[in-house]
Design a protein around this motif. Sequence first.
Motif, PDB file in Angstrom:
ATOM      1  N   GLU A  69     127.127 -87.162 -20.533  1.00 29.49           N
ATOM      2  CA  GLU A  69     128.458 -86.560 -20.700  1.00 29.49           C
ATOM      3  C   GLU A  69     128.706 -85.491 -19.630  1.00 29.49           C
ATOM      4  O   GLU A  69     129.795 -85.408 -19.052  1.00 29.49           O
ATOM      5  N   ALA A  70     127.694 -84.688 -19.343  1.00 29.18           N
ATOM      6  CA  ALA A  70     127.818 -83.625 -18.332  1.00 29.18           C
ATOM      7  C   ALA A  70     128.015 -84.221 -16.937  1.00 29.18           C
ATOM      8  O   ALA A  70     128.783 -83.696 -16.125  1.00 29.18           O
ATOM      9  N   ILE A  71     127.330 -85.325 -16.672  1.00 28.70           N
ATOM     10  CA  ILE A  71     127.523 -86.030 -15.393  1.00 28.70           C
ATOM     11  C   ILE A  71     128.983 -86.462 -15.280  1.00 28.70           C
ATOM     12  O   ILE A  71     129.636 -86.247 -14.251  1.00 28.70           O
ATOM     13  N   LYS A  72     129.491 -87.052 -16.340  1.00 31.70           N
ATOM     14  CA  LYS A  72     130.878 -87.537 -16.334  1.00 31.70           C
ATOM     15  C   LYS A  72     131.860 -86.394 -16.094  1.00 31.70           C
ATOM     16  O   LYS A  72     132.768 -86.517 -15.277  1.00 31.70           O
ATOM     17  N   GLN A  73     131.649 -85.297 -16.809  1.00 28.97           N
ATOM     18  CA  GLN A  73     132.528 -84.131 -16.637  1.00 28.97           C
ATOM     19  C   GLN A  73     132.498 -83.623 -15.197  1.00 28.97           C
ATOM     20  O   GLN A  73     133.533 -83.285 -14.629  1.00 28.97           O
ATOM     21  N   THR A  74     131.295 -83.562 -14.628  1.00 31.49           N
ATOM     22  CA  THR A  74     131.151 -83.038 -13.262  1.00 31.49           C
ATOM     23  C   THR A  74     131.860 -83.939 -12.263  1.00 31.49           C
ATOM     24  O   THR A  74     132.543 -83.466 -11.354  1.00 31.49           O
ATOM     25  N   PHE A 112     117.189 -81.407 -22.146  1.00 28.18           N
ATOM     26  CA  PHE A 112     118.644 -81.448 -22.293  1.00 28.18           C
ATOM     27  C   PHE A 112     118.952 -82.847 -22.813  1.00 28.18           C
ATOM     28  O   PHE A 112     118.634 -83.832 -22.157  1.00 28.18           O
ATOM     29  N   PRO A 113     119.543 -82.955 -24.014  1.00 28.36           N
ATOM     30  CA  PRO A 113     119.640 -84.272 -24.654  1.00 28.36           C
ATOM     31  C   PRO A 113     120.300 -85.342 -23.772  1.00 28.36           C
ATOM     32  O   PRO A 113     121.247 -85.044 -23.046  1.00 28.36           O
ATOM     33  N   VAL A 114     119.777 -86.555 -23.868  1.00 23.55           N
ATOM     34  CA  VAL A 114     120.206 -87.665 -23.010  1.00 23.55           C
ATOM     35  C   VAL A 114     121.721 -87.880 -23.065  1.00 23.55           C
ATOM     36  O   VAL A 114     122.375 -88.003 -22.025  1.00 23.55           O
ATOM     37  N   GLU A 115     122.300 -87.889 -24.249  1.00 23.17           N
ATOM     38  CA  GLU A 115     123.744 -88.161 -24.362  1.00 23.17           C
ATOM     39  C   GLU A 115     124.544 -87.029 -23.720  1.00 23.17           C
ATOM     40  O   GLU A 115     125.561 -87.256 -23.083  1.00 23.17           O
ATOM     41  N   ARG A 116     124.044 -85.803 -23.903  1.00 19.91           N
ATOM     42  CA  ARG A 116     124.740 -84.656 -23.309  1.00 19.91           C
ATOM     43  C   ARG A 116     124.628 -84.691 -21.787  1.00 19.91           C
ATOM     44  O   ARG A 116     125.562 -84.299 -21.078  1.00 19.91           O
ATOM     45  N   PHE A 117     123.485 -85.123 -21.304  1.00 22.48           N
ATOM     46  CA  PHE A 117     123.271 -85.238 -19.852  1.00 22.48           C
ATOM     47  C   PHE A 117     124.306 -86.191 -19.267  1.00 22.48           C
ATOM     48  O   PHE A 117     124.984 -85.877 -18.286  1.00 22.48           O
ATOM     49  N   PRO A 165     122.957 -93.626 -15.188  1.00 21.19           N
ATOM     50  CA  PRO A 165     122.653 -92.193 -15.372  1.00 21.19           C
ATOM     51  C   PRO A 165     121.773 -91.919 -16.592  1.00 21.19           C
ATOM     52  O   PRO A 165     121.089 -90.892 -16.645  1.00 21.19           O
ATOM     53  N   ASP A 166     121.770 -92.847 -17.550  1.00 19.79           N
ATOM     54  CA  ASP A 166     120.908 -92.659 -18.728  1.00 19.79           C
ATOM     55  C   ASP A 166     119.439 -92.637 -18.331  1.00 19.79           C
ATOM     56  O   ASP A 166     118.622 -91.947 -18.944  1.00 19.79           O
ATOM     57  N   LEU A 167     119.099 -93.376 -17.273  1.00 17.68           N
ATOM     58  CA  LEU A 167     117.696 -93.366 -16.833  1.00 17.68           C
ATOM     59  C   LEU A 167     117.331 -92.042 -16.162  1.00 17.68           C
ATOM     60  O   LEU A 167     116.204 -91.566 -16.283  1.00 17.68           O
ATOM     61  N   ASN A 168     118.301 -91.440 -15.462  1.00 21.37           N
ATOM     62  CA  ASN A 168     118.042 -90.105 -14.914  1.00 21.37           C
ATOM     63  C   ASN A 168     117.842 -89.109 -16.050  1.00 21.37           C
ATOM     64  O   ASN A 168     116.982 -88.228 -15.978  1.00 21.37           O
TER      65      ASN A 168
END
Length: 341
Positions: free
Chosen positions: A102-107, A95-100, A76-79
Motif C-alpha cells: 500500500e505504501a509503495i502504491k501511495q508513493t 513493516f507488514p506486507v500489505e502495508r508495504f 512488490p509483495d516479494l520485496n
Amino acid sequence: MAKKDIDWGNLGFGYVKTDKRYVSNFKDGKWDEGKLSSDDMITMSECACVLQYAQTCFEGLKAYTTKDGKIVCFRPDLNAKRMADSCERMKMPVFPVERFVEAIKQTVKANAQWVPPFGSGATLYLRPFMFGSDAIIGVKPANEFQFRIFATPVGPYFKGGIKPLTLRVSDLDRAAPHGTGHIKAGLNYAMSLYNIVDAHEKGYDENIYLDSGSRTFIEETGGANIIFITKDNKVVTPKSNTILPSITRRSLMVVAKEYLGLEVEEREIRLDEIGEFAECGLCGTAAVISPVGKIVDHSKEICFPAGMESMGPVTKKLYDTLTGIQMGEIPAPEGWIEVIE
Ligand SMILES: *Cc1c(COP(=O)(O)O)cnc(C)c1O
C-alpha cells in the motif's frame, strides 16, 4: 497528468529528489499510521543505532508505464516479504506486507509525474528502507525505527547499447556461512565498496564472489545474482544460502520454464566448471539481465561464445520475455503486475 519535463532517455542512475516520500515511524512497540511527506531530510540523534551499528536494510524496485498507459510495479509483495526477512535477521520490526505494498502504491501515485513514459527505457526507482533511529551506545537493537520509501527516476540501463560485462573472481569474500548474505542489509554493501572500487581501478565491471567456506562455488556479484546457460540450453543458477534471493532471478527461472520451455536447475556451481557454460548473465532489478562476456580468474580468462558485443541467444530470449511481461506486451503470470493507476 502532465509528466515532468525531463529528457528521460538521457537520465543516468543518480538520486533526483521527487515530490513525495512515504514515512512511518515505529515507537513504543508499534508503527504509526504513516504518511506522505515533502521533506527529504532526516533528523536524528548523533548516536542513532543506524549510525553507530548499521542497523538498516533496504529494498529496490521499479514503477513504470506499460504499453497501454498503466503505471505498474513488478511483484512488490516479494520485496515486502524479503524486507520482512531482512528485518527479522536484523532485529528490526517488520513493516507488514500489505502495508508495504500500500505504501509503495501511495508513493508512486504521489509521484506519478515522475514515472517515465512507455518506450523511454527509463523507470521510477523505488527505495524502501528501514533504520534504527534512536540513540544506542551499548550494543543492542534500537527501540525506534523509521520505514521510508523514496522514489527517483532512473534512465535506461543499456544506454548506448548492450555491452557485456567483464567480471573478476574476487579474492575477498562477501558473505560468511551462516552470516547475512541472504538479506538485503546495508552492511553487505559497506564492506563491498573497497572491492568494487579496486575492481573498477583494474578494469573490471564487477566482482564475482565465491562461497567463503570452501572458495569452490560461485555465489553472486556484489549486487546481482548469476545465471548460466549450458550448451544444451539449460538455465542454471547457484544454490546457496548465502546469496540474496533476487526477485528478478526467481522470475527468470519461471519464465525459462513456463514461457520458453527450458529446463532449469538450482544447484551448486563450481568455479572450475564455468568454462563449460555457453552464456552467463547477471540478474537484478536495475538491468533485468546484464550479459557477461568474460570472467577473469587470476591468470585464466573464461570467454563466453557470445563475445563482448551482444547477449547470448538464450539470455536474450529470457530478457525479452521478462521485459515483455513487465511492460504489458506479454501476458503476465497471476499476481506479477501490481497496477497502481
Ligand atoms: C538486490 C540484490 C540483488 C538483486 O535482487 P532483485 O530482487 O532481482 O533486484 C542481487 N544480489 C544482491 C546482493 C542484492 O542486494
